[in-house]
Design an enzyme around this catalytic site. Sequence first.
Site, mmCIF file in Angstrom:
data_model
loop_
_atom_site.group_PDB
_atom_site.id
_atom_site.type_symbol
_atom_site.label_atom_id
_atom_site.label_comp_id
_atom_site.label_asym_id
_atom_site.label_seq_id
_atom_site.Cartn_x
_atom_site.Cartn_y
_atom_site.Cartn_z
ATOM 1 N N ASP A 44 -10.331 3.194 2.198
ATOM 2 C CA ASP A 44 -10.522 2.591 3.525
ATOM 3 C C ASP A 44 -11.276 3.515 4.485
ATOM 4 O O ASP A 44 -12.089 3.043 5.291
ATOM 5 C CB ASP A 44 -9.175 2.217 4.143
ATOM 6 N N LYS A 77 0.807 -1.224 0.000
ATOM 7 C CA LYS A 77 0.000 0.000 0.000
ATOM 8 C C LYS A 77 0.843 1.279 0.000
ATOM 9 O O LYS A 77 0.447 2.285 -0.573
ATOM 10 C CB LYS A 77 -0.954 0.012 1.196
ATOM 11 N N GLY A 135 -4.319 1.571 18.246
ATOM 12 C CA GLY A 135 -3.418 1.239 17.149
ATOM 13 C C GLY A 135 -3.002 2.492 16.405
ATOM 14 O O GLY A 135 -3.673 3.538 16.509
HETATM 15 P P1 ATR Z 1 -1.844 -1.913 9.837
HETATM 16 O O1 ATR Z 1 -1.109 -1.041 8.865
HETATM 17 O O2 ATR Z 1 -2.611 -3.037 9.193
HETATM 18 O O3 ATR Z 1 -2.688 -1.137 10.783
HETATM 19 P P2 ATR Z 1 0.534 -2.292 11.518
HETATM 20 O O4 ATR Z 1 1.181 -1.084 10.996
HETATM 21 O O5 ATR Z 1 1.354 -3.536 11.642
HETATM 22 O O6 ATR Z 1 -0.715 -2.742 10.654
HETATM 23 O O7 ATR Z 1 -0.138 -1.952 12.908
HETATM 24 C C1 ATR Z 1 -0.533 -2.927 13.801
HETATM 25 C C2 ATR Z 1 -1.019 -2.241 15.077
HETATM 26 O O8 ATR Z 1 -1.305 -3.239 16.048
HETATM 27 C C3 ATR Z 1 0.038 -1.320 15.675
HETATM 28 O O9 ATR Z 1 -0.605 -0.217 16.245
HETATM 29 C C4 ATR Z 1 0.666 -2.226 16.743
HETATM 30 O O10 ATR Z 1 1.283 -1.512 17.809
HETATM 31 P P3 ATR Z 1 2.811 -0.989 17.670
HETATM 32 O O11 ATR Z 1 2.761 0.253 16.846
HETATM 33 O O12 ATR Z 1 3.251 -0.748 19.047
HETATM 34 O O13 ATR Z 1 3.563 -2.112 16.991
HETATM 35 C C5 ATR Z 1 -0.551 -2.960 17.242
HETATM 36 N N1 ATR Z 1 -0.216 -4.206 17.916
HETATM 37 C C6 ATR Z 1 0.196 -5.362 17.356
HETATM 38 N N2 ATR Z 1 0.416 -6.310 18.309
HETATM 39 C C7 ATR Z 1 0.151 -5.716 19.506
HETATM 40 C C8 ATR Z 1 0.177 -6.173 20.880
HETATM 41 N N3 ATR Z 1 0.532 -7.419 21.202
HETATM 42 N N4 ATR Z 1 -0.168 -5.278 21.844
HETATM 43 C C9 ATR Z 1 -0.537 -4.026 21.540
HETATM 44 N N5 ATR Z 1 -0.591 -3.548 20.260
HETATM 45 C C10 ATR Z 1 -0.256 -4.377 19.258
#
Ligand code: ATR
Length: 286
Positions: A108, A71, A134
């Site tokens: 989106d 993307k 997130g």
């Molecule tokens: P996308 O672009 O699909 O939103 P991404 O950039 O990988 O995917 O984002 C995933 C989100 O899930 C992030 O906000 C991530 O938090 P970090 O920025 O700290 O990585 C969050 N996330 C994933 N696993 C997590 C966990 N175990 N606890 C809390 N947040 C989590």
Amino acid sequence: MPVGGKTKVAGVMGWPVEHSLSPRLHGFWLAEHGIDGVFVPLPVKPENFADALRALPKLGFVGASVTLPHKEAALALADEVDAQARRIGAVNTLIVRPDGGVLGRNTDAFGFMESLRESAPRWRADAGAAVVLGAGGAARAVVAALLEAGVSEIRVVNRTVERARELARAMAPATKGAVVARPWAERAAALAGAALVVNTTSLGMQGQPPLDLDLAPLPATATVADIVYAPLETPLLKAARARGLAGVDGLGMLLHQGRPAFAAWFGIEPQVTPALRAAVLADRAG
Ligand code: ATR
């Protein structure tokens, strides 16, 4: 409709792409409207994405959906990018223009807002703050949608708080609304007085731990949305239902984001119906 010499071709570029629901989604609409078109999976490795994007007009494609991990590359490579995609920092839809240029859009934010309005019709932008859990690409689309709808306060809560701050900085300048970053440890406290909470993290997805969030501070009138759609009823939505709160599942966003793309490629505005939901879910179960 059988494929012929005039059949319009579109597809979804991703790596991996086998689990994408887009072929089922657009295939349903093509059949429903009797359109002479096909929508195919396009497994494109990251190192081939630039070539693949540039090949779309050369092969006569009408366009393509773009999914992980392409993307951001699509944003950089498209000949023209709309303001929404630029703001979100990602392109999920490519449209081949009549002159052969490739237009990048992001649908989106539209998909999220349409799904929210459909599944939680009583939600109002002026009902109170929104909490977004997130800070990835999906969070940026949700925040953009909420700002556009007129939400005046958005609390972005993320495990890595610096990413939430970056998101707030990137989104806030162009709007009157305030986007504030909150640390993950304060996620329950951030729900106080909120009218909406949206999970954009991968927590609650099949194979991932559930989102550990105490919904007690949320007002009884609040709406809870999850962009995770596998499973459809995440532990978060189950907890919301147990408290009698309105819930919005993640499938709606996926289906609604396809509408502007399909309209641009095939010239017909499709609808999200119970039959479409059933067809897309049947595909997943099978
Ligand atoms: P996308 O672009 O699909 O939103 P991404 O950039 O990988 O995917 O984002 C995933 C989100 O899930 C992030 O906000 C991530 O938090 P970090 O920025 O700290 O990585 C969050 N996330 C994933 N696993 C997590 C966990 N175990 N606890 C809390 N947040 C989590």
